[in-house]
Each structure stands twice: as structure tokens, then as C-alpha cells.
Design a protein around this motif. Structure first.
Motif, mmCIF file in Angstrom:
data_model
loop_
_atom_site.group_PDB
_atom_site.id
_atom_site.type_symbol
_atom_site.label_atom_id
_atom_site.label_comp_id
_atom_site.label_asym_id
_atom_site.label_seq_id
_atom_site.Cartn_x
_atom_site.Cartn_y
_atom_site.Cartn_z
ATOM 1 N N GLY A 33 -13.903 18.181 -19.128
ATOM 2 C CA GLY A 33 -12.828 17.087 -19.706
ATOM 3 C C GLY A 33 -11.662 17.891 -19.639
ATOM 4 O O GLY A 33 -11.578 18.830 -18.361
ATOM 5 N N TYR A 43 -18.264 21.166 -20.775
ATOM 6 C CA TYR A 43 -19.290 20.245 -21.873
ATOM 7 C C TYR A 43 -20.542 21.110 -20.775
ATOM 8 O O TYR A 43 -20.990 20.332 -20.143
ATOM 9 C CB TYR A 43 -18.747 19.291 -22.646
ATOM 10 C CG TYR A 43 -17.299 19.097 -23.165
ATOM 11 C CD1 TYR A 43 -17.255 19.411 -23.719
ATOM 12 C CD2 TYR A 43 -15.975 18.654 -22.098
ATOM 13 C CE1 TYR A 43 -15.896 19.566 -24.800
ATOM 14 C CE2 TYR A 43 -15.080 18.868 -22.702
ATOM 15 C CZ TYR A 43 -14.788 19.026 -23.754
ATOM 16 O OH TYR A 43 -13.640 18.867 -24.701
ATOM 17 N N LEU A 129 -9.542 14.711 -13.065
ATOM 18 C CA LEU A 129 -8.851 15.070 -15.207
ATOM 19 C C LEU A 129 -7.827 14.734 -15.480
ATOM 20 O O LEU A 129 -7.631 14.428 -16.490
ATOM 21 C CB LEU A 129 -8.679 16.705 -14.573
ATOM 22 C CG LEU A 129 -10.421 17.284 -14.320
ATOM 23 C CD1 LEU A 129 -10.017 18.718 -14.280
ATOM 24 C CD2 LEU A 129 -11.614 17.347 -15.230
ATOM 25 N N LEU A 132 -7.595 11.858 -17.811
ATOM 26 C CA LEU A 132 -8.598 11.784 -18.744
ATOM 27 C C LEU A 132 -7.957 12.361 -20.487
ATOM 28 O O LEU A 132 -6.441 13.337 -20.147
ATOM 29 C CB LEU A 132 -9.648 12.886 -19.217
ATOM 30 C CG LEU A 132 -10.733 12.444 -18.160
ATOM 31 C CD1 LEU A 132 -12.026 13.684 -17.751
ATOM 32 C CD2 LEU A 132 -11.631 11.626 -18.458
ATOM 33 N N GLN A 136 -11.847 13.106 -24.394
ATOM 34 C CA GLN A 136 -12.419 12.430 -23.625
ATOM 35 C C GLN A 136 -13.575 13.255 -22.381
ATOM 36 O O GLN A 136 -13.356 14.369 -22.169
ATOM 37 C CB GLN A 136 -11.505 11.136 -22.867
ATOM 38 C CG GLN A 136 -10.579 10.185 -23.620
ATOM 39 C CD GLN A 136 -10.290 9.845 -22.026
ATOM 40 O OE1 GLN A 136 -9.391 9.739 -21.719
ATOM 41 N NE2 GLN A 136 -10.650 8.443 -23.011
ATOM 42 N N ILE A 137 -14.340 13.416 -22.106
ATOM 43 C CA ILE A 137 -15.643 13.756 -21.567
ATOM 44 C C ILE A 137 -16.214 12.792 -19.553
ATOM 45 O O ILE A 137 -16.730 12.474 -20.826
ATOM 46 C CB ILE A 137 -16.610 14.049 -21.867
ATOM 47 C CG1 ILE A 137 -16.075 15.259 -23.278
ATOM 48 C CG2 ILE A 137 -17.537 15.589 -20.960
ATOM 49 C CD1 ILE A 137 -17.034 15.980 -24.172
ATOM 50 N N TYR A 139 -18.614 12.351 -17.826
ATOM 51 C CA TYR A 139 -20.330 12.650 -17.555
ATOM 52 C C TYR A 139 -20.761 11.970 -16.113
ATOM 53 O O TYR A 139 -19.938 10.662 -16.160
ATOM 54 C CB TYR A 139 -21.190 13.013 -18.379
ATOM 55 C CG TYR A 139 -21.097 11.925 -19.267
ATOM 56 C CD1 TYR A 139 -22.306 11.500 -19.253
ATOM 57 C CD2 TYR A 139 -20.509 10.619 -20.196
ATOM 58 C CE1 TYR A 139 -22.441 10.005 -20.132
ATOM 59 C CE2 TYR A 139 -20.444 9.743 -20.606
ATOM 60 C CZ TYR A 139 -21.493 9.283 -20.810
ATOM 61 O OH TYR A 139 -21.790 8.228 -22.185
ATOM 62 N N VAL A 153 -17.443 7.892 -19.256
ATOM 63 C CA VAL A 153 -16.743 8.940 -20.234
ATOM 64 C C VAL A 153 -16.750 8.552 -21.163
ATOM 65 O O VAL A 153 -17.071 7.691 -21.929
ATOM 66 C CB VAL A 153 -15.081 8.597 -19.332
ATOM 67 C CG1 VAL A 153 -13.823 8.985 -20.804
ATOM 68 C CG2 VAL A 153 -14.697 8.079 -18.554
ATOM 69 N N GLU A 155 -16.136 9.617 -25.205
ATOM 70 C CA GLU A 155 -14.898 9.300 -26.422
ATOM 71 C C GLU A 155 -14.162 10.588 -27.220
ATOM 72 O O GLU A 155 -13.070 10.830 -27.118
ATOM 73 C CB GLU A 155 -14.397 8.044 -27.083
ATOM 74 C CG GLU A 155 -13.949 7.234 -26.020
ATOM 75 C CD GLU A 155 -12.329 7.115 -25.159
ATOM 76 O OE1 GLU A 155 -11.706 7.251 -25.478
ATOM 77 O OE2 GLU A 155 -13.091 6.456 -23.921
ATOM 78 N N SER A 156 -15.581 11.215 -26.764
ATOM 79 C CA SER A 156 -15.632 12.490 -28.257
ATOM 80 C C SER A 156 -16.354 13.320 -27.684
ATOM 81 O O SER A 156 -17.495 12.935 -26.884
ATOM 82 C CB SER A 156 -15.477 12.242 -29.363
ATOM 83 O OG SER A 156 -16.692 11.482 -29.643
#
Length: 168
Positions: A33, A43, A129, A132, A136-137, A139, A153, A155-156
Motif C-alpha cells: 500500500g 504488509y 501504488l 491506491l 488500501q492494500i 494483494y 484491493v 480497503e483496510s
């Protein structure tokens, strides 16, 4: 004559487990993120056991090259985030990648102390990136079919924590 055919077939059956065990056991997942300042944030989610750090590879056409590495001396369970531009005092910078280069692709992996275990990677570029928002992450999620886009994606961080271990 009959015995000669059975021996090679039997040998192949005995070797199959050894040859198929080349892939590491997946014990977690990675996401990426951005911080509020726009820095890339890795992450790392340890679903089983412990992770010891994070590795960043540049995904070149000829092969991947290690360009960044961060570690936590005692390792960790659960999820940890590391700002790749300023990881904080608990993280040890083993290799500083400098700024990411636009137009290049990268891969993030979680590192364990055992080469037979690892995490699912996340593939990304600076353009990913840029799309985002902080929190947001991006993966790699499980695919239900070959047509599914494996990238998701969250959201948290909480949503990532819930989704990351579904593949493990």
C-alpha cells in the motif's frame, strides 16, 4: 522383460514426492500500500508460524534481483507493516532499495528462517501504488478459475488480515 518395465515405473513413483516438494510451503501473504506521505508500505501477514522479514525484488525479464530487505530481529506473528522509505526503529534495514523506479515491476515476499517456507508474493509497480489511497492494500487473492484476476484491493488493514490467509 516384464520386470524391466516395472522397475523404472516403480522408481518414478518413489521419486515423485521428492521432485514435487521443490516449492516452499506457504505460511503467509504479502500486500503493498502507500503511507499518507505516498511511500510504499509492505504488509506482511504470518498465517502460520513466524516471519522474520520482508524482501523486495525487481522483477526483470531475465529474472528477479533482490533490491531491498528489512528484518525484525525476533521475527513476528500476525500482521506487520513496514514503510519501505522509513521503516522505523524496530526494523533493521538489510538492503535499502532507494526510490522505486517508474515503469519497473516489483515483488514483495515475506521471509522466514527456513528456506522451505515463505509467503505468497505481491507483484506491483509504481503505477499500481499511484492508484491506491492510504489504507488500501493490493494483494494476490485466491483464484476461483483461470479467468479470475488474482489481484485484489483490500480497503483496510483489517480486511487484508481477513483475506490474506485464505490461500494458506
Amino acid at each position: 522383460m516384464r520386470g524391466r518395465r516395472i522397475v523404472p515405473a516403480g522408481a518414478a513413483l518413489l521419486l515423485a514426492p521428492l521432485l514435487s516438494g521443490c516449492s516452499p510451503e506457504m505460511v503467509g501473504a504479502m500486500g503493498v500500500g502507500v503511507s499518507p506521505e505516498g511511500h510504499p508500505v509492505a504488509y506482511a501477514m504470518a498465517c502460520e508460524g513466524r516471519l522474520e522479514g520482508v524482501r523486495l525484488y525487481e522483477d526483470a525479464a531475465a529474472g528477479s534481483e533482490l533490491v531491498g530487505e528489512w528484518s525484525l530481529p525476533k521475527g513476528f506473528k500476525g500482521m506487520r507493516a513496514v514503510d519501505l522509505a522509513g521503516p522505523g526503529p524496530r526494523w533493521r534495514v538489510e538492503r535499502d532499495p532507494g526510490a522505486l523506479v517508474a515503469g519497473r515491476s516489483y515483488q514483495l515476499y515475506g521471509r522466514t528462517g527456513d528456506s522451505g517456507r515463505g509467503t505468497y508474493e505481491v507483484l506491483f509497480s509504481q503505477a499500481d501504488l499511484d492508484g491506491l489511497r492510504p489504507g488500501q492494500i493490493l494483494y494476490e487473492r485466491p483464484r476461483r478459475s483461470a479467468k479470475d484476476d488474482p489481484r485484489g484491493v483490500a480497503e483496510s488493514p483489517d480486511e487484508f488480515r481477513e483475506q490474506a490467509c485464505l490461500r494458506v
